[in-house]
Design a protein around this motif. Structure first.
Motif, PDB file in Angstrom:
ATOM      1  N   ALA A   1     -11.187  56.607 -29.698  1.00 29.18           N
ATOM      2  CA  ALA A   1     -11.946  57.769 -30.180  1.00 29.18           C
ATOM      3  C   ALA A   1     -12.652  58.515 -29.046  1.00 29.18           C
ATOM      4  O   ALA A   1     -13.328  59.514 -29.285  1.00 29.18           O
ATOM      5  N   GLY A   2     -12.518  58.011 -27.816  1.00 22.40           N
ATOM      6  CA  GLY A   2     -13.178  58.655 -26.687  1.00 22.40           C
ATOM      7  C   GLY A   2     -14.675  58.404 -26.641  1.00 22.40           C
ATOM      8  O   GLY A   2     -15.419  59.156 -26.006  1.00 22.40           O
ATOM      9  N   ILE A   3     -15.116  57.350 -27.303  1.00 20.06           N
ATOM     10  CA  ILE A   3     -16.542  56.998 -27.319  1.00 20.06           C
ATOM     11  C   ILE A   3     -16.817  56.029 -26.172  1.00 20.06           C
ATOM     12  O   ILE A   3     -16.141  55.009 -26.035  1.00 20.06           O
ATOM     13  N   LYS A   4     -17.811  56.359 -25.370  1.00 21.34           N
ATOM     14  CA  LYS A   4     -18.209  55.483 -24.266  1.00 21.34           C
ATOM     15  C   LYS A   4     -19.159  54.430 -24.830  1.00 21.34           C
ATOM     16  O   LYS A   4     -20.275  54.742 -25.227  1.00 21.34           O
ATOM     17  N   LEU A   5     -18.693  53.195 -24.844  1.00 22.92           N
ATOM     18  CA  LEU A   5     -19.452  52.100 -25.436  1.00 22.92           C
ATOM     19  C   LEU A   5     -20.138  51.271 -24.360  1.00 22.92           C
ATOM     20  O   LEU A   5     -19.502  50.823 -23.408  1.00 22.92           O
ATOM     21  N   LEU A   6     -21.445  51.083 -24.532  1.00 23.47           N
ATOM     22  CA  LEU A   6     -22.225  50.206 -23.667  1.00 23.47           C
ATOM     23  C   LEU A   6     -22.652  48.994 -24.488  1.00 23.47           C
ATOM     24  O   LEU A   6     -23.201  49.147 -25.579  1.00 23.47           O
ATOM     25  N   VAL A   7     -22.393  47.809 -23.964  1.00 27.95           N
ATOM     26  CA  VAL A   7     -22.893  46.584 -24.567  1.00 27.95           C
ATOM     27  C   VAL A   7     -24.137  46.208 -23.768  1.00 27.95           C
ATOM     28  O   VAL A   7     -24.062  45.911 -22.577  1.00 27.95           O
ATOM     29  N   LEU A   8     -25.281  46.283 -24.434  1.00 29.80           N
ATOM     30  CA  LEU A   8     -26.570  46.040 -23.811  1.00 29.80           C
ATOM     31  C   LEU A   8     -27.028  44.637 -24.179  1.00 29.80           C
ATOM     32  O   LEU A   8     -27.314  44.352 -25.354  1.00 29.80           O
TER      33      LEU A   8
END
Length: 153
Positions: free
Chosen positions: A79-86
């Motif tokens: 989906a072109g979503i930049k995902l950050l796992v914090l």
């Protein structure tokens, strides 16, 4: 600013994040998100998935939850979503390589996975799906979350 919080995220689970939002006058609305736990209402091209500690990310990447977590990373990437796992854990000196599993009351580790193995797995997820991982002190999670969601590319 309005931050959207996923309804699958247990309400009140992150008092530290809720406190930061309140202190900085950030409005929060709960809804079902496509990926992650948090995003911004008017620009959902970034999302943040919060993890309590390294053990939770070990569980997500290296256990039966692997398929669910992998599907979320793939969905975000497609989906072109930049995902950050914090991940809410301060790493030891030397970083993840020197991380050791916490132990139970009898001294047995909760996982046999070592820091080097989880670091390699996270790098693979980054290369394959563009997922970023960041570690922080739980007292700073809200600030890191907002900084990531609002940083200019």
């Amino acid at each position: 600013m309005i931050i959207l919080e996923d309804t699958r995220q247990q309400a009140g689970k992150h008092k530290n994040i809720d406190s930061y939002f309140k202190k900085t006058n950030i409005q929060v609305e709960r809804c079902c998100l496509y990926v992650g736990d948090y995003t911004i209402a008017n620009d959902q091209q970034r999302a943040v998935d919060t993890k309590q500690d390294v053990l939770e990310i070990v569980h997500d990447i290296m256990s039966s939850d692997h398929e669910r977590f992998l599907a979320e990373c793939e969905r975000a990437n497609n989906a072109g979503i930049k995902l950050l796992v914090l991940i809410e854990e301060v790493l030891p000196d030397g970083g993840l390589i020197n991380w050791k599993s916490p132990t139970d009351s009898k001294g047995r580790p909760f996982t046999k996975v070592n820091g080097e193995t989880i670091k390699r797995a996270m790098l693979t997820m980054t290369m394959k799906y563009g997922v970023r991982f960041r570690f922080c002190d739980a007292r700073e999670t809200g600030r890191h979350l907002v900084e990531y969601l609002t940083e200019q590319v």
